[in-house]
Write a protein that holds these residues in place. Sequence first.
Motif, short mmCIF file in Angstrom:
data_model
loop_
_atom_site.label_atom_id
_atom_site.label_comp_id
_atom_site.label_asym_id
_atom_site.label_seq_id
_atom_site.Cartn_x
_atom_site.Cartn_y
_atom_site.Cartn_z
N ILE A 125 3.17 -4.26 -4.14
CA ILE A 125 4.26 -2.89 -4.24
C ILE A 125 5.83 -3.22 -3.09
CG2 ILE A 125 2.72 -0.87 -3.47
CD1 ILE A 125 3.68 -1.09 -0.51
N GLY A 126 6.82 -4.06 -3.26
CA GLY A 126 7.82 -4.57 -3.36
C GLY A 126 8.45 -4.35 -1.86
N GLN A 128 7.81 -6.27 0.80
CA GLN A 128 8.20 -7.97 1.59
C GLN A 128 8.89 -7.72 2.74
OE1 GLN A 128 8.38 -7.59 -1.81
NE2 GLN A 128 7.67 -9.55 -2.28
N GLY A 129 9.18 -7.79 4.41
CA GLY A 129 10.28 -7.86 4.62
C GLY A 129 10.13 -6.52 5.64
N PHE A 130 9.07 -5.15 5.48
CA PHE A 130 8.81 -3.91 5.93
C PHE A 130 7.50 -4.06 6.66
CE2 PHE A 130 12.67 -3.35 3.33
CZ PHE A 130 13.64 -2.76 3.93
N SER A 139 11.62 4.94 3.66
CA SER A 139 12.59 6.04 2.94
C SER A 139 11.17 6.58 2.58
CB SER A 139 13.40 5.57 1.88
OG SER A 139 12.81 4.77 1.02
N MET A 142 9.57 4.98 -0.42
CA MET A 142 8.51 3.53 0.30
C MET A 142 8.17 3.85 0.92
SD MET A 142 12.62 1.86 1.79
CE MET A 142 11.86 0.22 2.53
N ARG A 145 4.64 4.46 -1.80
CA ARG A 145 3.81 2.98 -2.73
C ARG A 145 3.13 2.39 -1.21
NH1 ARG A 145 9.34 -0.81 -2.81
NH2 ARG A 145 11.00 1.44 -3.05
N ARG A 150 -2.16 1.10 0.17
CA ARG A 150 -3.16 1.22 0.69
C ARG A 150 -4.81 1.90 0.21
NH1 ARG A 150 -2.67 5.97 5.58
NH2 ARG A 150 -2.62 7.59 3.88
N ALA A 151 -4.55 2.74 -0.65
CA ALA A 151 -5.31 3.14 -1.21
C ALA A 151 -6.77 2.11 -2.58
CB ALA A 151 -5.19 4.83 -2.24
N THR A 172 14.07 7.35 -7.14
CA THR A 172 12.93 7.09 -7.36
C THR A 172 11.28 6.56 -7.83
OG1 THR A 172 14.68 7.46 -4.76
CG2 THR A 172 12.69 6.36 -4.84
N ASP A 175 10.99 4.71 -10.75
CA ASP A 175 10.48 3.47 -10.54
C ASP A 175 9.41 3.34 -9.57
OD1 ASP A 175 12.32 1.58 -9.37
OD2 ASP A 175 12.00 1.65 -7.13
N LYS A 179 6.18 1.25 -11.33
CA LYS A 179 5.18 0.51 -10.14
C LYS A 179 3.33 0.41 -10.40
CE LYS A 179 5.95 -2.86 -8.04
NZ LYS A 179 6.51 -3.25 -7.66
#
Lengths: 261, 354
Positions: A125-126, A128-130, A139, A142, A145, A150-151, A172, A175, A179
């Motif tokens: 889900i892109g 990384q870093g969070f 946000s 995010m 996503r 999670r599901a 968004t 986007d 995804k």
Amino acid sequence: MSKDIVLSIKGVDRTYVDEDGGAVEALRGINLDIKRGEFVSIIGSSGCGKTTLLRLIAGLDAPEAGSIALEGEPITGTDPHRGYVFQQGSLFPWLTVEKNIASGLVARGVYREQKADVARYIELIGLQGFEKAYPHQISGGMAQRVAIARALINRPSALLLDEPMGALDSFTRADIQDKLLELWRKNATTMLLVTHVVDEAIYLSDRIVIMTPRPGKISEILDVKMEHPRHRGGPAFLSLRRDILEKLNLASAAPQPEYII
Amino acid sequence: MNIFSLEKRSAIPPLLKQGRASKRRVSNAGFLLLSLLSVAGFVAAIFINRLFPQIAEVKISAYAIGAFPDLSINQAYQIVLGGLILLYIGIAVFSFFDEARREQFIKRVPFRFAIGLALALWDVLGTKLQSLPQPFFPGPAKIIESFLMEGPYIWQNTLYSLRLFAVGFLVGVAFGVGTGILIGWFPKVYYWVYPVLKITGVIPAVAWMPFALTLFPTPFLAAAFLIVICAWFPVAFLTAQGIQSTPKVHFEVARTLGAKTPYLVFRVAIPHALPQIFTGISTANAYAFTTLVMSEMMGQPGGLGYYINASKVWSAYYKVFAAIIVMAILFSLIMKGMGMLQNHVLRWQRGLVK
Ligand SMILES: Nc1ncnc2c1ncn2[C@@H]1O[C@H](COP(=O)(O)OP(=O)(O)O)[C@@H](O)[C@H]1O
Ligand SMILES: [Mg+2]
């Protein structure tokens, strides 16, 4: 009944009792078969029973009449094989992004064995870093996503999405649509998406189920025969869109903004 | 794709830190000056104590304490002031390197300065001139005399209080959380226990003192029991509320993820209730201090409350003040510790609620 029918809904009724004791026929006589790996959207004005239908499939609620079966098994309650993504604000606020995604594994008691999946889905889900961020620090896009990841980490055979992008801006939204398509193709999950946005339904689905309210029922099912990636301004896209708006009785008047994008 | 990369660039740390941003910057020289100002009041208090003539007729006793064979109470008072000066210099150095801490420090400078001056004034009125009504308002040096006289005894009583508090409070909180969960989760328990909780909860725990003293074999257990009850009520009440107010969607999410009841209780309802549980715990904390001191004053063989009572009988009010100062320090430290624990456990709320 052919073998590649994953989800089979037959003659489902659901009536609520409202506050004044009156009956609200949320669903009447719903019949719908969904094939394995299919992407189906359900569209219709608010109050036509979309959420009710999805909750019945999830096993969060039970129908008064009719039957719903997944892989031939009647649905009796919730099951991680049917993933559910709520509209918004469904992340556990006390867990980090990473732990939220892992919660499906923890709930099923397989966290230790499948821990490695968490990082994989974060990458998918892109985000990384969070990993260590809390829901209120990211946000809305995010967060949705994360809810999808999670599901999906439970590898459900069907993913039920109840207007997961309803509260997001159109950038968004576009986007996440991409995804979602990507995840759908990768995991071959059957997708059932509730939306009130015509373009979204056309952009994503193999079939579009149109519902009408009072009583909530299926008025029409349309096939979308377009290759991915679909061009939102292409002639086939636009003509199908005009079709659907007409079926929703919105073509003559200026199209209502909520149905677009 | 570009949206993803944009979002990624806005890293987390600034978001996490947002509450601590500073408004005004202070130069290093300015900070140094303010640090000096914050201890200036205490320095003045030392000078007043040394230089102001002893006008009233007051006996300035001296004690043999450790390395000091002949420590007068004035010297002890000066040592305490010196200790405060060192403490604040230490805090100043510690705060020097962090913008947020600097601001905190600076905010308190005028207050600390005023405290120093107030001590000096008190010293003059209480000891040097002795114009305050005696023996009710002794000077600061006289209060410190209690510690020189019977420091170990005060310490012993402090430990007694601390032990009584720890036992009663911890058991009370554990018990409160436990019953709160049951009340919040099971409608049957709610029906039968909640009214009892509501009625007994409004009764000040010390009212049970006569029963407690006859029911329990030792006064310690009796007082511990009272503290348990007084801590139990607010914790149970708020825990139950926190559990019951868990949004339905959280349970539904968990169920669609495959969760069974234990997960719903321990990983959904309880985490959701934690902020309220902590509200209950801090209320319980305040109740417990009151109950602790009151029950100690009503029939304990030790403790700071007992010490106050025993001193009062001899009109040794300076000892009463000494015990009050110990309580102030002890209870503040406990509150501080609880606050830190709460901040850690509820770190997910940082920036979410004011
Ligand atoms: N729990 C409920 N109790 C009473 N009425 C309900 C309940 N849930 C939904 N309804 C009613 O059922 C109808 C369908 O609701 P819903 O499935 O949420 O529609 P949609 O998701 O399409 O907007 C609406 O008229 C709504 O008011
Ligand atoms: Mg809905």
